[in-house]
Write a protein that holds these residues in place. Structure first.
Motif, mmCIF file in Angstrom:
data_model
loop_
_atom_site.group_PDB
_atom_site.id
_atom_site.type_symbol
_atom_site.label_atom_id
_atom_site.label_comp_id
_atom_site.label_asym_id
_atom_site.label_seq_id
_atom_site.Cartn_x
_atom_site.Cartn_y
_atom_site.Cartn_z
ATOM 1 N N ASN A 174 -23.731 78.291 80.233
ATOM 2 C CA ASN A 174 -22.819 78.581 81.156
ATOM 3 C C ASN A 174 -21.529 78.475 80.566
ATOM 4 O OD1 ASN A 174 -25.042 78.780 82.915
ATOM 5 N ND2 ASN A 174 -24.953 76.573 83.578
ATOM 6 N N ILE A 175 -21.251 77.611 79.594
ATOM 7 C CA ILE A 175 -19.634 77.579 79.312
ATOM 8 C C ILE A 175 -19.442 78.609 78.133
ATOM 9 C CG2 ILE A 175 -19.606 75.191 80.104
ATOM 10 C CD1 ILE A 175 -19.494 74.383 77.030
ATOM 11 N N GLU A 176 -20.225 79.500 77.793
ATOM 12 C CA GLU A 176 -19.984 80.264 76.387
ATOM 13 C C GLU A 176 -18.636 81.122 76.740
ATOM 14 O OE1 GLU A 176 -23.093 82.942 75.624
ATOM 15 O OE2 GLU A 176 -24.682 81.223 75.243
ATOM 16 N N ASP A 177 -18.304 81.577 77.838
ATOM 17 C CA ASP A 177 -17.333 82.296 77.832
ATOM 18 C C ASP A 177 -15.764 81.751 78.002
ATOM 19 O OD1 ASP A 177 -18.869 84.563 77.915
ATOM 20 O OD2 ASP A 177 -18.789 84.635 80.210
ATOM 21 N N GLU A 178 -16.157 80.210 78.142
ATOM 22 C CA GLU A 178 -14.930 79.462 78.335
ATOM 23 C C GLU A 178 -14.553 78.833 76.803
ATOM 24 O OE1 GLU A 178 -13.569 79.789 80.865
ATOM 25 O OE2 GLU A 178 -15.002 80.667 82.179
ATOM 26 N N VAL A 179 -15.427 78.995 75.854
ATOM 27 C CA VAL A 179 -15.111 78.088 74.701
ATOM 28 C C VAL A 179 -14.010 78.888 73.865
ATOM 29 C CG1 VAL A 179 -16.065 77.162 72.638
ATOM 30 C CG2 VAL A 179 -17.450 76.921 74.714
ATOM 31 N N VAL A 180 -13.335 78.302 73.341
ATOM 32 C CA VAL A 180 -11.977 78.902 72.493
ATOM 33 C C VAL A 180 -12.191 78.236 71.223
ATOM 34 C CG1 VAL A 180 -10.679 79.638 74.417
ATOM 35 C CG2 VAL A 180 -10.147 77.099 73.264
ATOM 36 N N GLY A 181 -11.510 78.590 70.207
ATOM 37 C CA GLY A 181 -11.152 77.749 68.848
ATOM 38 C C GLY A 181 -12.451 77.771 67.825
ATOM 39 N N ILE A 182 -13.523 78.770 68.179
ATOM 40 C CA ILE A 182 -14.490 78.839 67.221
ATOM 41 C C ILE A 182 -14.632 80.278 66.695
ATOM 42 C CG2 ILE A 182 -15.965 77.084 68.119
ATOM 43 C CD1 ILE A 182 -17.667 79.216 69.644
ATOM 44 N N GLU A 183 -13.485 80.702 66.298
ATOM 45 C CA GLU A 183 -13.349 82.235 66.029
ATOM 46 C C GLU A 183 -14.100 82.004 64.449
ATOM 47 O OE1 GLU A 183 -10.905 80.776 67.858
ATOM 48 O OE2 GLU A 183 -11.116 81.888 69.649
ATOM 49 N N LYS A 184 -13.314 81.253 63.805
ATOM 50 C CA LYS A 184 -13.447 81.402 62.285
ATOM 51 C C LYS A 184 -14.989 81.146 62.133
ATOM 52 C CE LYS A 184 -9.061 79.735 60.090
ATOM 53 N NZ LYS A 184 -8.434 78.528 59.467
ATOM 54 N N GLU A 185 -15.432 79.930 62.897
ATOM 55 C CA GLU A 185 -16.756 79.405 62.715
ATOM 56 C C GLU A 185 -17.744 80.656 62.930
ATOM 57 O OE1 GLU A 185 -14.392 77.718 64.074
ATOM 58 O OE2 GLU A 185 -14.348 75.882 63.072
ATOM 59 N N THR A 186 -17.419 81.516 64.024
ATOM 60 C CA THR A 186 -18.347 82.632 64.425
ATOM 61 C C THR A 186 -18.512 83.654 63.370
ATOM 62 O OG1 THR A 186 -17.752 82.074 66.614
ATOM 63 C CG2 THR A 186 -18.720 84.186 66.211
ATOM 64 N N SER A 187 -17.112 84.002 62.743
ATOM 65 C CA SER A 187 -16.978 84.828 61.562
ATOM 66 C C SER A 187 -18.062 84.352 60.591
ATOM 67 C CB SER A 187 -15.711 85.272 61.252
ATOM 68 O OG SER A 187 -15.458 85.690 60.212
ATOM 69 N N TRP A 188 -17.895 82.985 60.033
ATOM 70 C CA TRP A 188 -18.631 82.506 58.974
ATOM 71 C C TRP A 188 -19.966 82.670 59.129
ATOM 72 C CZ3 TRP A 188 -21.887 78.363 58.903
ATOM 73 C CH2 TRP A 188 -22.314 77.821 57.434
ATOM 74 N N LEU A 189 -20.482 82.363 60.460
ATOM 75 C CA LEU A 189 -21.984 82.262 60.589
ATOM 76 C C LEU A 189 -22.490 83.746 60.558
ATOM 77 C CD1 LEU A 189 -24.200 80.566 61.490
ATOM 78 C CD2 LEU A 189 -23.613 80.946 63.690
ATOM 79 N N LEU A 190 -21.515 84.726 61.211
ATOM 80 C CA LEU A 190 -22.201 86.082 60.788
ATOM 81 C C LEU A 190 -22.171 86.604 59.489
ATOM 82 C CD1 LEU A 190 -19.836 87.682 63.723
ATOM 83 C CD2 LEU A 190 -22.332 88.042 63.735
ATOM 84 N N GLN A 191 -21.296 86.035 58.640
ATOM 85 C CA GLN A 191 -21.376 86.463 57.197
ATOM 86 C C GLN A 191 -22.655 85.811 56.603
ATOM 87 O OE1 GLN A 191 -19.047 88.786 56.904
ATOM 88 N NE2 GLN A 191 -18.690 87.846 54.701
ATOM 89 N N GLN A 192 -22.996 84.558 56.917
ATOM 90 C CA GLN A 192 -24.141 83.834 56.535
ATOM 91 C C GLN A 192 -25.426 84.789 56.738
ATOM 92 O OE1 GLN A 192 -23.513 81.098 54.355
ATOM 93 N NE2 GLN A 192 -21.283 81.910 55.082
ATOM 94 N N LEU A 193 -25.609 85.136 58.040
ATOM 95 C CA LEU A 193 -26.808 85.998 58.659
ATOM 96 C C LEU A 193 -26.941 87.197 57.911
ATOM 97 C CD1 LEU A 193 -26.767 84.539 62.329
ATOM 98 C CD2 LEU A 193 -27.617 83.419 60.224
ATOM 99 N N ILE A 194 -25.915 88.078 57.842
ATOM 100 C CA ILE A 194 -25.929 89.398 57.560
ATOM 101 C C ILE A 194 -25.694 89.639 55.946
ATOM 102 C CG2 ILE A 194 -24.987 91.540 57.761
ATOM 103 C CD1 ILE A 194 -24.076 90.840 60.819
ATOM 104 N N HIS A 195 -24.964 88.869 55.274
ATOM 105 C CA HIS A 195 -24.771 89.110 54.083
ATOM 106 C C HIS A 195 -25.355 87.902 53.141
ATOM 107 C CE1 HIS A 195 -22.125 92.276 55.184
ATOM 108 N NE2 HIS A 195 -21.474 91.324 55.984
ATOM 109 N N GLY A 196 -25.022 88.001 51.714
ATOM 110 C CA GLY A 196 -25.517 86.971 51.040
ATOM 111 C C GLY A 196 -26.901 87.252 50.332
ATOM 112 N N GLN A 197 -27.410 86.462 49.965
ATOM 113 C CA GLN A 197 -28.781 86.390 49.146
ATOM 114 C C GLN A 197 -29.900 86.874 49.988
ATOM 115 O OE1 GLN A 197 -28.980 82.298 47.651
ATOM 116 N NE2 GLN A 197 -30.259 81.884 49.289
ATOM 117 N N GLU A 198 -30.939 87.496 49.079
ATOM 118 C CA GLU A 198 -32.277 87.888 49.664
ATOM 119 C C GLU A 198 -33.115 86.849 50.091
ATOM 120 O OE1 GLU A 198 -33.275 90.996 50.988
ATOM 121 O OE2 GLU A 198 -30.868 91.007 51.131
#
Length: 917
Positions: A174-198
């Motif tokens: 319920n508070i997803e839309d209200e959370v701030v300050g995790i932009e860097k962490e979000t970008s980092w996590l996306l990188q881990q999931l899409i890119h990197g080793q097989e």
């Protein structure tokens, strides 16, 4: 928390029954020995009862039963346990009293005291029998009211854990839309999931409850680009009370959601069959699996086998509060969430508290109170959202907000609308095993925002009997370190500062966690904070008392005879106040009077036969009386920064003493050679076989020759060392296998120390040498300091650049050099000091030039330059120190400071100017 109380009782019974003093006293009591024997036998029976009780409680309290009968029964268990603890500590007190009072007495006095003690033993025996009867009745009561446990260890009434965890998870959504300050962490996590080793990769997101770990991962998990990148995905909550077969079934159902051929009878299969089915299904799939809220590594063994190690680019995300669980992640694939910064916290709060106001901004009249409320949340997103949402419905009235702020601590603990915050933090506390619960609750005795020192905390735990003995090969201090690391790994304490050895040096508790802990401590009678007069009336039931404001105690403490710890944090108290407040103490194990304005030891102290920990530091104490040596159980004596210049010879009677600190400060200034000194001690100090930390003490021939008897010594500080002492001193030190911290200070600045041709000390980790060295060169023995992490030297009068002599010290983390060198240039070559983080250079009058090559000190983050009066230009290559975060300058030339400020390479560095030349 009942099992935590029982745990302490068992520890104390074991310690009491193991005393050699029992035999000694029994042989002196004569006819009354039978009373002592009966007390001992009753104690053994009580131990059996409590062991079974502990096992039962561990099973039932893993679940959070909301059954009132069960809760009431647990309260009675705690009450009986506390009473049992009183009896056991009374037994210990009587042992101590018997030992001290029958030594050196005439026969007539002995007879009189024996009869007096015999009555005490009979009273103990009767009380032990009553405790046993009460335990028996508790067992009958448990059966009478149907408080039983199932085969799985659950209370017969429905557990609430599942609903609680679901509620917390829903809160995060319920508070997803209200959370701030995790932009860097979000970008980092996306990188881990899409890119990197097989290869299959495990990613972890770790942090304390309420930081938004689940929210962060769910935001990424729901993105279309993530869904399109994997063949199948699943999200399961592992939780504290997971069932492995349930987890495997849930995984199968979610992963095969789009499959038509879902295996039949999934709900009836056993774990082995489910593992095989999962393995077969996933072997050629690119999958994404989230293991949310994972509390331990136990479930991972089967899950790891079921998920297989493929090369399809699969990803597993683990969210956890436990750093040990987070370490399952592949190298450099873990992230530790931090609390929000001030601006981000303020932004989030305003969004929730003022959603209807233009720009979602705080009204001017409420800014002060709103800032105080946000500060209290200390950047915890869940708390900010919950409190902001609650305040949204309040009128924008300064009085109404002020009223809420003044009762904020109460609101956090009691308001149902803030239960999401309380439950998120409570889960971590309740999940602690019994042996850690007491240790963690003890952290609630410290004031708000207090930086808790590791060594101090562990010694307090030991004194209280919270640390178990694990055999002769490991000390209780080492066990305490394990306990502390485990609590920190569970994100319940935050590490503020680490020492040169990488160990947590100071720790801090989040304000909201502390509020909950303080509440638990008060309701469970574990401890009480006294900071206003109303609290003093509750002290009768508290086992531990910490005094934040001395004026909260107007008279002698009620119930003082039952208090185990008394810790003073108010720095402005008189000796008369101390005498009055402490006069009823009897069973005290911990007494800290730090900063009290006392010149002599309070009268009561020498009668506290159970005392283990005595802190008299930063007082005006002048003399340690001989009578203190009656306290045979004393483990820690802190006389740091007092006026005690000599300890009595009788100190050798404190056979359990482990730590002795004795600093006499004149006008402390680290730049003055003799601004402090150690106390004079007698050779008998070297008979204390349990001693682990000693000093600073004055050197003399007998002391330096007999130090080798202190086989467990870890830290030694010795002062007024003369040239003639060195060989004997070093011979003793070389025999101390556990010594890792050594401080040596010469008798005077003019005393020349010859350290050549001495045995190596390869295990030394910290070395502080203050004094002139023979021929003005670094002794060859420095070549043996391969493990050194902290090196501090001063007044050495070296003629050659000392830095090359330290270059082989690849583990060095801190280097402090004070008035050490009389030359004009220092050179730091490439590859030197790969782990150095802090560099302090002070009072080298001739030093005018430094060369800093690229590749030296690659992780240096703090540099302090003091009194380098000839240093007018910035060191060559200063720009190579790219990791430098702070630069402290004191008593440096104005020209130097001006040039440093103008350099482009120092623009990002906070310049700390503490004084100018």
């Amino acid at each position: 928390m009942a099992e935590a109380v029982v745990y302490v009782v068992l520890q104390k019974i074991a310690a009491s029954l193991g005393r050699d003093a029992l035999k000694a006293i029994g042989s002196r009591l004569g006819k009354e020995a039978s009373d002592l024997l009966e007390a001992e036998n009753n104690m053994k029976q009580l131990e059996i009862e409590f062991r079974v009780m502990k096992a039962f409680l561990i099973q039932v309290t893993m679940c959070s039963s909301r059954n009132l009968a069960f809760d009431a029964w647990l309260d009675e268990v705690k009450r009986v346990s506390h009473d049992a603890e009183d009896v056991i500590d009374g037994y210990e007190y009587l042992l101590g009293q018997s030992t001290t009072q029958t030594q050196g007495c005439s026969s007539l006095k002995k007879l009189w005291r024996r009869s007096k003690h015999a009555g005490g033993w009979r009273s103990i025996t009767e009380q032990l029998k009553q405790i046993e009867v009460r335990l028996s009745k508790l067992t009958s009561m448990r059966d009478r009211y149907g408080i039983t446990i199932s085969a799985e260890g659950e209370v017969s009434h429905t557990s609430q854990n599942g609903q609680l965890e679901h509620a917390l998870d829903s809160t995060c959504i319920n508070i997803e839309d209200e959370v701030v300050g995790i932009e860097k962490e979000t970008s980092w996590l996306l990188q881990q999931l899409i890119h990197g080793q097989e290869e299959r990769t495990i990613v972890s997101v770790c942090g304390m409850g309420g930081l938004g770990k689940t929210t962060l991962v769910r935001q990424v998990y729901k993105k279309d680009e993530i869904k399109q990148n994997f063949d199948c995905s699943a999200w399961i909550s592992v939780s504290q009370s997971y069932n492995i077969e349930h987890l495997l079934r849930e995984l199968l159902k979610q992963l095969q959601e789009k499959e038509k051929d879902i295996p039949h009878q999934v709900d009836t299969r056993d774990a082995a069959s489910l593992v095989q089915t999962l393995t077969d299904f996933l072997q050629d799939k690119r999958y994404l699996i989230v293991l949310d809220d994972m509390w331990s590594r136990d479930a991972w063994v089967l899950l790891n086998h079921a998920l297989g190690i493929s090369k399809n680019g699969s990803r597993i995300i683990i969210t956890t509060r436990n750093e040990d669980v987070a370490s399952l992640a592949d190298d450099e694939h873990g992230i530790q969430l931090k609390t929000l910064g001030k601006e981000e916290a303020w932004d989030l709060f305003c969004r929730k508290a003022f959603p209807r106001l233009e720009g979602k901004t705080c009204p001017q009249s409420l800014i002060y109170l709103a800032e105080k409320i946000v500060d209290k949340c200390e950047g915890l997103p869940l708390a900010i959202v919950a409190i902001g949402s609650l305040l949204m419905r309040k009128r924008l009235s300064e009085n109404e907000w002020k009223c809420f702020y003044h009762q904020l601590d109460w609101q956090i603990v009691n308001n149902p609308e803030l239960s999401s915050v309380r439950n998120a933090l409570d889960l971590s506390i309740n999940h602690l095993p019994g042996y850690l619960k007491n240790c963690f609750l003890y952290c609630g005795i410290f004031p708000e925002d207090y930086e808790i020192r590791r060594d101090e905390l562990i010694r307090l735990w030991i004194a209280e009997g919270f640390i178990e003995e694990r055999g002769p090969s490991i000390t209780m201090e080492e066990v305490g370190n394990e306990y502390l690391n485990e609590i920190a790994q569970r994100s319940l304490l935050q590490v503020v500062q680490r020492d040169a050895h990488g160990m947590a040096q100071t720790l801090q508790m989040h304000d909201l966690v502390r509020d909950i802990v303080v509440s638990k401590c008060a309701s469970g009678k574990f401890s009480l904070l006294l900071d206003n007069s109303r609290d003093a009336m509750h002290s009768r039931e508290a086992r531990r008392v910490s005094v934040l404001k001395a004026d909260s105690i107007e008279d002698t403490l009620d119930g003082g005879e039952k208090i185990r710890s008394f810790i003073l944090f108010d720095q402005y108290v008189s000796s008369s106040w101390v005498e009055t407040a402490t006069q009823n103490f009897r069973l005290l194990r911990v007494l800290s009077l730090q900063f009290a304005e006392i010149t002599k030891l309070p009268d009561v102290v020498t009668t506290l036969f159970n005392l283990r920990y005595l802190d008299l530091s930063y007082t005006n104490l002048e003399v340690v009386p001989k009578a203190l040596c009656k306290l045979r159980k004393l483990q820690m004596l802190d006389l740091m920064v007092t006026r005690v210049v000599e300890l009595p010879p009788e100190i050798k009677k404190l056979t359990e003493l482990r730590f002795l600190r004795t600093y006499v400060i004149h006008d402390y200034d680290g730049r003055i050679f003799d601004s402090y000194e150690g106390a004079k001690v007698y050779p008998g100090i070297c008979l204390l076989k349990d001693m682990q930390e000693l000093g600073p003490v004055e050197a003399n021939k007998d002391i330096v020759m007999n130090l080798c008897n202190l086989a467990l010594l870890r830290r030694l500080e010795i002062m007024k060392v003369k040239r003639r002492h060195i060989k004997e001193l070093w011979a003793s030190i070389a025999r101390l296998a556990h010594l890792s911290h050594l401080f040596i200070m010469a008798y005077a600045k003019e005393e020349v120390l010859d350290l050549e041709n001495l045995d190596p000390l390869p295990n030394l980790e910290s070395f502080y040498l203050r004094g002139e060295l023979q021929r003005g060169v670094i002794p060859t023995i420095f070549g043996s300091f391969g493990k050194l992490r902290d090196l501090r030297m001063g007044w050495s009068r070296l003629q050659a650049d000392p830095i090359p002599s330290f270059a082989h010290m690849s583990h060095l983390v801190e280097l402090h050099l004070y008035s050490i060198y009389e030359g004009w240039i220092m050179t730091f070559r490439a590859g030197w000091f790969p782990k150095l983080e802090k560099l302090h250079l002070a009072d080298m009058e001739q030093l005018s030039c430094m060369e800093v090559e690229s590749g030296t000190m690659p992780i240096l983050n703090y540099m302090e330059l003091i009194g380098l009066r000839s240093m007018l230009i910035v060191p060559a290559g200063f720009q190579n120190l790219t990791s430098l975060q702070k630069l402290a300058l004191m008593d440096m030339p104005v020209e130097f400071i001006s040039v440093v400020r103008g350099l482009a390479c120092t623009k990002h560095i906070p310049l700390i100017v503490q004084g100018r030349h």
